[in-house]
Write an enzyme that holds these catalytic residues in place. Structure first.
Site, PDB file in Angstrom:
ATOM      1  N   ASN A  13       0.871  -1.179   0.000  1.00  0.00           N
ATOM      2  CA  ASN A  13       0.000   0.000   0.000  1.00  0.00           C
ATOM      3  C   ASN A  13       0.908   1.228   0.000  1.00  0.00           C
ATOM      4  OD1 ASN A  13      -1.760   2.079   0.585  1.00  0.00           O
ATOM      5  ND2 ASN A  13      -2.256   1.366   2.655  1.00  0.00           N
ATOM      6  N   LYS A  15       0.177   4.258  -0.229  1.00  0.00           N
ATOM      7  CA  LYS A  15      -0.448   5.443   0.388  1.00  0.00           C
ATOM      8  C   LYS A  15      -0.256   6.683  -0.496  1.00  0.00           C
ATOM      9  CE  LYS A  15      -0.055   3.274   4.857  1.00  0.00           C
ATOM     10  NZ  LYS A  15       0.076   3.383   6.291  1.00  0.00           N
ATOM     11  N   HIS A  99      -9.553   1.325   5.139  1.00  0.00           N
ATOM     12  CA  HIS A  99      -8.245   1.505   5.789  1.00  0.00           C
ATOM     13  C   HIS A  99      -8.403   2.439   6.991  1.00  0.00           C
ATOM     14  CE1 HIS A  99      -4.107   2.595   6.559  1.00  0.00           C
ATOM     15  NE2 HIS A  99      -3.787   1.482   5.932  1.00  0.00           N
ATOM     16  N   GLU A 101      -6.648   4.742   8.124  1.00  0.00           N
ATOM     17  CA  GLU A 101      -6.385   6.166   7.883  1.00  0.00           C
ATOM     18  C   GLU A 101      -7.623   6.850   7.309  1.00  0.00           C
ATOM     19  OE1 GLU A 101      -2.787   5.483   5.709  1.00  0.00           O
ATOM     20  OE2 GLU A 101      -1.806   4.930   7.598  1.00  0.00           O
ATOM     21  N   GLU A 171      -5.540  -4.841  10.822  1.00  0.00           N
ATOM     22  CA  GLU A 171      -4.524  -3.806  11.011  1.00  0.00           C
ATOM     23  C   GLU A 171      -4.806  -3.038  12.297  1.00  0.00           C
ATOM     24  OE1 GLU A 171      -2.437  -2.749   7.097  1.00  0.00           O
ATOM     25  OE2 GLU A 171      -4.131  -1.412   7.321  1.00  0.00           O
ATOM     26  N   GLY A 177       2.378   2.252  10.776  1.00  0.00           N
ATOM     27  CA  GLY A 177       3.309   3.357  10.534  1.00  0.00           C
ATOM     28  C   GLY A 177       4.152   3.719  11.727  1.00  0.00           C
ATOM     29  N   SER A 218       3.308  -2.106  10.426  1.00  0.00           N
ATOM     30  CA  SER A 218       4.756  -2.159  10.628  1.00  0.00           C
ATOM     31  C   SER A 218       5.375  -3.526  10.339  1.00  0.00           C
ATOM     32  CB  SER A 218       5.100  -1.671  12.041  1.00  0.00           C
ATOM     33  OG  SER A 218       4.700  -0.326  12.181  1.00  0.00           O
TER      34      SER A 218
HETATM   35  P1  PGA Z   1       2.787   0.311   7.757  1.00  0.00           P
HETATM   36  O1  PGA Z   1       1.337   0.518   7.105  1.00  0.00           O
HETATM   37  O2  PGA Z   1       3.338  -0.974   7.185  1.00  0.00           O
HETATM   38  O3  PGA Z   1       3.587   1.506   7.345  1.00  0.00           O
HETATM   39  O4  PGA Z   1       2.580   0.211   9.222  1.00  0.00           O
HETATM   40  C1  PGA Z   1       0.445  -0.553   6.954  1.00  0.00           C
HETATM   41  C2  PGA Z   1      -0.857  -0.053   6.384  1.00  0.00           C
HETATM   42  O5  PGA Z   1      -1.275   1.061   6.752  1.00  0.00           O
HETATM   43  O6  PGA Z   1      -1.501  -0.729   5.563  1.00  0.00           O
END
Ligand code: PGA
Length: 266
Positions: A13, A15, A99, A101, A171, A177, A218
């Protein structure tokens, strides 16, 4: 998505990162690194403006194209939005929905996410529905209640005929992140078991057994193998590590299960 028990799914992803040139470079490096590897399924989800360019690079490779979002109407006066028709037109097979976010930074509700899930499945896209609790919810022992709500509301009205086109990404919001703070393999396995149990209650045991559940939050080359080998962890959704081809490819390699080795150890 019909999982072989041993076959893993790795999704990148990207982003809201990369320029057009960086997106092309990253896609080329992933294509080259993957070669003809087929013991693991790989998807990359670039930002909307680069879907076409990345799609061209992925043509003829084993890597699938995915989008990070969509609007749940085929077309219309929805300024700035992107439809299922457009994504299919660009060669997308997958779409990430729900997601955290988008849930937490943009205020998307379970009802709105549900509309997107239904629109995507009806249009023939493969949906990766993200679910996960915040740290406050985990500390208040609400993890399973939150996962239940997100699954029940997010998948309301979904027809069982389309379930092979659906996967879930667990997640935990507190692990995304963070560059270090990820769920332990035990925590991931526990949440995946709870998701599969709830899914079984909703759609039947058989559908639950074949459901692909990714872990995201992460995941890095150093922890990918430990989480991917856990019972019920069928794949990984990768954010920041997917922006670096070497790191992403190292995670992809961690997802390769050699059928011969498997057979010997079974
Ligand atoms: P990350 O993001 O690997 O940077 O933690 C995962 C995601 O948001 O899908």
């Amino acid at each position: 998505m019909m999982p072989d028990i041993r076959h893993k799914f790795i999704v990148g992803n990207w982003k809201m990162y990369t320029t057009a040139a960086e997106a092309r470079r990253l896609a080329r490096a992933v294509v080259q690194g993957m070669g003809i590897e087929d013991r693991v399924s790989v998807t990359v989800c670039p930002p909307f403006p680069y879907l076409a360019a990345v799609g061209e690079i992925l043509k003829g490779s084993r890597i699938a194209l995915g989008a990070q979002n969509l609007y749940p109407e085929r077309e219309g006066a929805f300024t700035g939005e992107v439809s299922t028709t457009m994504l299919l037109d660009l060669g997308c097979r997958y779409v990430i929905l729900g997601h955290s976010e988008r849930r937490h930074k943009l205020g998307e509700s379970d009802t709105f996410i549900n509309k997107k899930v239904q629109a995507a499945l009806t249009a023939g896209l493969d949906v990766i529905l993200c679910v996960g609790e915040t740290l406050g919810q985990r500390n208040a022992n609400l993890t399973n209640a939150v996962l239940d709500r997100q699954l029940i509301q997010g998948l309301a009205g979904v027809s069982s005929d389309t379930l092979m086109h659906l996967s879930i990404a667990y997640e935990p919001v507190w692990a995304i992140g963070t560059h270090g703070r990820h769920a332990s393999p035990e925590q991931a396995e526990e949440a995946h078991t709870a998701i599969r149990r709830r899914f079984g209650q909703m759609f039947g045991e058989k559908s639950a057994q074949t459901l692909v559940i990714h872990y995201g939050g992460s995941v890095k080359p150093g922890n990918a193998a430990a989480v991917l080998c856990r019972q019920g962890v069928d794949g990984a959704l990768i954010g920041s590590a997917s922006l670096n081809a070497d790191q992403f490819l190292a995670i992809v390699r961690a997802g390769i299960v050699d059928p011969q080795t498997e057979g010997n150890s079974a």
